[in-house]
Design a protein around this motif. Structure first.
Motif, mmCIF file in Angstrom:
data_model
loop_
_atom_site.group_PDB
_atom_site.id
_atom_site.type_symbol
_atom_site.label_atom_id
_atom_site.label_comp_id
_atom_site.label_asym_id
_atom_site.label_seq_id
_atom_site.Cartn_x
_atom_site.Cartn_y
_atom_site.Cartn_z
ATOM 1 N N TYR A 130 0.841 -1.183 0.000
ATOM 2 C CA TYR A 130 0.000 0.000 0.000
ATOM 3 C C TYR A 130 0.884 1.244 0.000
ATOM 4 O O TYR A 130 1.998 1.233 0.530
ATOM 5 N N PHE B 120 -4.192 0.813 -2.261
ATOM 6 C CA PHE B 120 -3.692 -0.526 -2.567
ATOM 7 C C PHE B 120 -2.842 -0.503 -3.830
ATOM 8 O O PHE B 120 -3.243 0.065 -4.854
ATOM 9 N N GLU C 4 -1.056 -7.233 -4.707
ATOM 10 C CA GLU C 4 -1.034 -8.345 -3.781
ATOM 11 C C GLU C 4 -0.368 -9.538 -4.460
ATOM 12 O O GLU C 4 -0.606 -9.803 -5.642
ATOM 13 N N ARG D 153 -1.822 -11.377 -7.634
ATOM 14 C CA ARG D 153 -3.233 -11.750 -7.686
ATOM 15 C C ARG D 153 -4.132 -10.535 -7.920
ATOM 16 O O ARG D 153 -5.280 -10.688 -8.331
ATOM 17 N N ASN D 154 -3.652 -9.367 -7.625
ATOM 18 C CA ASN D 154 -4.487 -8.180 -7.758
ATOM 19 C C ASN D 154 -3.578 -6.966 -7.873
ATOM 20 O O ASN D 154 -2.463 -6.968 -7.327
ATOM 21 N N SER E 283 -0.694 -11.865 5.232
ATOM 22 C CA SER E 283 -1.766 -12.679 5.786
ATOM 23 C C SER E 283 -1.509 -14.141 5.454
ATOM 24 O O SER E 283 -0.772 -14.455 4.516
ATOM 25 N N GLY F 139 -3.513 -16.408 4.329
ATOM 26 C CA GLY F 139 -4.115 -16.920 3.110
ATOM 27 C C GLY F 139 -4.960 -15.857 2.463
ATOM 28 O O GLY F 139 -4.826 -14.668 2.754
ATOM 29 N N GLN F 140 -5.851 -16.280 1.600
ATOM 30 C CA GLN F 140 -6.662 -15.331 0.859
ATOM 31 C C GLN F 140 -8.130 -15.381 1.235
ATOM 32 O O GLN F 140 -8.942 -14.698 0.629
ATOM 33 N N ALA F 141 -8.473 -16.164 2.233
ATOM 34 C CA ALA F 141 -9.865 -16.202 2.664
ATOM 35 C C ALA F 141 -10.271 -14.845 3.211
ATOM 36 O O ALA F 141 -9.460 -14.124 3.799
ATOM 37 N N LEU F 142 -11.544 -14.492 3.027
ATOM 38 C CA LEU F 142 -12.022 -13.181 3.439
ATOM 39 C C LEU F 142 -11.966 -12.964 4.940
ATOM 40 O O LEU F 142 -11.996 -11.826 5.393
#
Lengths: 114, 112
Positions: free
Chosen positions: A35, A45, A48, A55-56, A94, A96-99
């Protein structure tokens, strides 16, 4: 458990130069996000990475790039620096990528372009 | 991206509960509400997150309305060290990845 480590903490560069910032995520974390924070635009942002793949990506020019290594450490690079690139650059990791997975931030690298 | 609305600033007396509101009327069913805070020039600090049930941890409590269109972060006994900018964020998923979209946040000042 060590937190997110960003190096260097402070950096002064000249317009036109390029810079590389480093981020070591929390051990075991595979996702790293970057960021940019400026007084005028707030926290924005950049991109990622997860398992070495981007991924983004946020809405920044191509001068901003990044990569992630197999040990999950990440670097971001800014080429042809402009005065407006002066900012606090923050890295978050983080598991993982789970919300419902928390992201933890480092203390940032303060970049000043002169 | 789901948008959040927070008051620009708030004051609270030391020792009292600080209640920080957040509106997120466009939140989708699988999107989580996250709260972070940032003390001047430091990296944002994770506080708490939730989906639809109220959550509590050692730092704070999160109350989410039944329709999920708003939430309140509660710091039960505010101290001077709680002075910071507090961000309410709805975490969204796009193409298998997630990002945090920060608004301007609420500048909370704890007064002695």
């Amino acid at each position: 458990k060590a937190g997110v480590t960003q190096t260097p903490r402070y950096l002064i560069k000249t317009r036109g130069q390029q810079v590389t910032l480093s981020c070591s995520p929390i051990s075991g974390h595979r996702s790293v996000s970057w960021y940019q924070q400026t007084p005028g635009q707030g926290l924005q942002f950049l991109f990622e990475y997860f398992s070495e793949t981007q991924r983004n990506k946020g809405n920044f020019p191509g001068r901003f790039s990044g990569r992630q290594f197999s040990n999950s450490r990440s670097e971001m690079n800014v080429s042809t620096l402009e005065l407006g690139d002066s900012a606090l650059y923050l890295c978050a990791s983080s598991a993982g990528q789970a919300l419902n997975t928390e992201a933890f931030f480092g203390q940032g690298t303060r970049l000043t372009v002169v | 991206d789901a948008k959040t609305t927070q008051p620009t600033s708030m004051d609270c007396a030391e020792g009292r509960a600080a209640n920080l509101p957040c509106n997120h009327s466009t939140i989708s069913g699988n999107e989580y509400v996250y709260w972070y805070r940032q003390i001047h020039s430091q990296g944002p600090q994770y506080i708490i997150h939730g989906l639809k049930n109220n959550e509590t941890n050692e730092m704070a409590s999160l109350i989410i309305t039944e329709d999920r269109k708003s939430s309140t972060l509660i710091l039960p006994h505010a101290t001077l060290r709680d002075t910071a900018v507090y961000y309410c964020i709805v975490r969204v998923a796009r193409q298998g990845a997630q990002k945090l979209v920060f608004g301007q946040g609420t500048r909370l000042t704890i007064n002695p």
